[in-house]
Design a protein around this motif. Structure first.
Motif, short mmCIF file in Angstrom:
data_model
loop_
_atom_site.label_atom_id
_atom_site.label_comp_id
_atom_site.label_asym_id
_atom_site.label_seq_id
_atom_site.Cartn_x
_atom_site.Cartn_y
_atom_site.Cartn_z
N UNK A 69 0.64 -1.44 0.06
CA UNK A 69 -0.12 -0.23 0.67
C UNK A 69 0.89 1.62 -0.06
N UNK A 70 1.97 1.29 -0.42
CA UNK A 70 3.39 2.44 -0.63
C UNK A 70 2.71 3.48 -1.77
N UNK A 71 2.43 4.61 -1.51
CA UNK A 71 2.04 5.31 -3.03
C UNK A 71 2.87 6.57 -2.39
N UNK A 72 3.88 6.44 -1.69
CA UNK A 72 4.66 7.64 -1.58
C UNK A 72 6.31 7.08 -1.51
N UNK A 73 6.53 5.99 -1.61
CA UNK A 73 8.03 5.29 -2.30
C UNK A 73 9.39 6.05 -1.15
N UNK A 74 9.16 6.88 -1.03
CA UNK A 74 10.23 7.60 0.12
C UNK A 74 10.35 8.73 0.31
N UNK A 75 11.10 9.25 1.34
CA UNK A 75 10.78 10.87 1.35
C UNK A 75 11.66 11.42 0.33
N UNK A 76 10.75 12.10 0.48
CA UNK A 76 10.50 14.13 -1.02
C UNK A 76 10.28 15.46 -0.76
N UNK A 77 10.77 16.40 -1.84
CA UNK A 77 9.43 17.66 -1.30
C UNK A 77 8.69 17.46 -1.22
N UNK A 78 8.16 16.22 -1.83
CA UNK A 78 6.24 16.56 -1.71
C UNK A 78 5.57 15.85 -0.91
#
Length: 339
Positions: free
Chosen positions: A64-73
């Protein structure tokens, strides 16, 4: 106030080092991943409060991971890590199983022995068989029966900027866009950032990032505006299991140590703290974690080191080399003139 030991000296106090006098106690996060349920309330609360733009709704093929990693958004990122390992005592519907997540043969045998006698009502826990309308492709945990559900476990963890005691991003920023707050946290001032990107390479965790539209850097501020209003950060406020705990950093470290002891006594020998040690390569993190496996499993570097740690020594060697070059050049010039 109790100061921290670190490689920068015996009394490392980031807020005082930044010039804050009579500052409040250092504040931070303790994230206990052993009770994270992956609900993503922290991600939503962070975006809502800080007006962080939407960054995609694709599942990326990773649970259910829809972001993948930390980032600017993505200032908060909930990771879902699947492992082909027994659940242990994490499943309330099973009885007579070993306590804690382990991967030993004894645990697997105990799971196999306990399953036939385990009563599974399914209704309250949401485990009743459901036909999803598409093939399972033999994915881990795809079987809807009790036996299939013990084939894997999820490690869930809400990652965030670590607000390092010695922050590489802060050291290399040429415009002063990054600054250390009176709470010991690190904040980016977007109206001063020129998008140079030096901070991106200066972060040992790969946290800070630039948005493609204007190139400016963004990351977690630990809700600096809420801290100044005596409120806890939005993510901690929204966390339903208190996996994300906010407070004085020294108190959080003591609480985390007690939690690890509790888990070890309960048989969860893999429980460990990450980012809590003031003697590590960043002088300790303002946001640290309790993990149930090696840091690499969660995508965290095992031995993070701030890139600017040896900067003073490097400048010293560079100065010595430049001086030697000048002496050699002067000697050659004088010798050539005499000839």
């Amino acid at each position: 106030m109790r100061h921290e030991q670190s490689f920068y000296g015996p009394l490392a106090d980031p807020a005082a080092d930044a010039g804050h006098r009579d500052h409040p106690p250092r504040m931070g996060f303790f994230t206990d991943t052993s009770i994270c349920i992956g609900c993503k309330a922290c991600e939503v609360a962070c975006k809502e409060w800080n007006n962080v733009p939407e960054d995609g709704l694709d599942l990326l093929g990773m649970s259910f991971d829809n972001t993948g990693m930390l980032g600017a958004s993505s200032w908060r990122h909930v990771a879902f890590i699947e492992q082909q390992r027994p659940l242990g005592d994490q499943d309330a519907g099973l009885s007579g199983l070993p306590t804690g997540p382990t991967g030993t043969d004894a645990t697997a045998a105990a799971v196999a022995d306990a399953l036939p006698a385990a009563e599974r009502g399914g209704g309250d826990l949401g485990t009743a068989p459901v036909h999803l309308g598409f093939p399972s492709f033999d994915l881990p945990g795809a079987a809807v029966g009790a036996e299939g559900r013990t084939d894997f476990r999820w490690l869930m963890s809400s990652d965030v900027c670590k607000h390092c005691t010695h922050a590489g991003c802060l050291d290399v920023c040429p415009t002063g866009a990054l600054f250390r707050t009176e709470f010991g946290t690190v904040v980016v001032q977007e109206d001063i950032c020129n998008g140079c990107g030096y901070c991106v390479s200066g972060c040992p965790y790969g946290v800070i990032d630039r948005r493609p539209d204007d190139g400016r850097a963004w990351k977690c501020t630990l809700c600096y505006d809420r801290l100044r209003g005596d409120m806890e950060p939005a993510c901690a406020q929204a966390c339903p299991t208190k996996s994300i705990q906010f407070g004085r950093l020294d108190e959080l470290r003591e609480r985390a140590a007690r939690r690890v002891t509790e888990l070890h006594e309960a048989g969860v020998g893999e429980a460990r703290l990450y980012g809590h040690d003031p003697q590590d390569g960043v002088g300790g993190d303002g946001a640290f974690f309790l993990l149930l496996d090696q840091p690499e499993v969660y995508g965290l570097p095992p031995d993070p080191v701030v890139p600017t740690r040896d900067l003073a020594q490097m400048w010293k060697y560079a100065g010595m080399a430049a001086s030697a070059l000048l002496v050699a050049s002067a000697t050659a010039f004088v010798s050539g003139g005499r000839r």
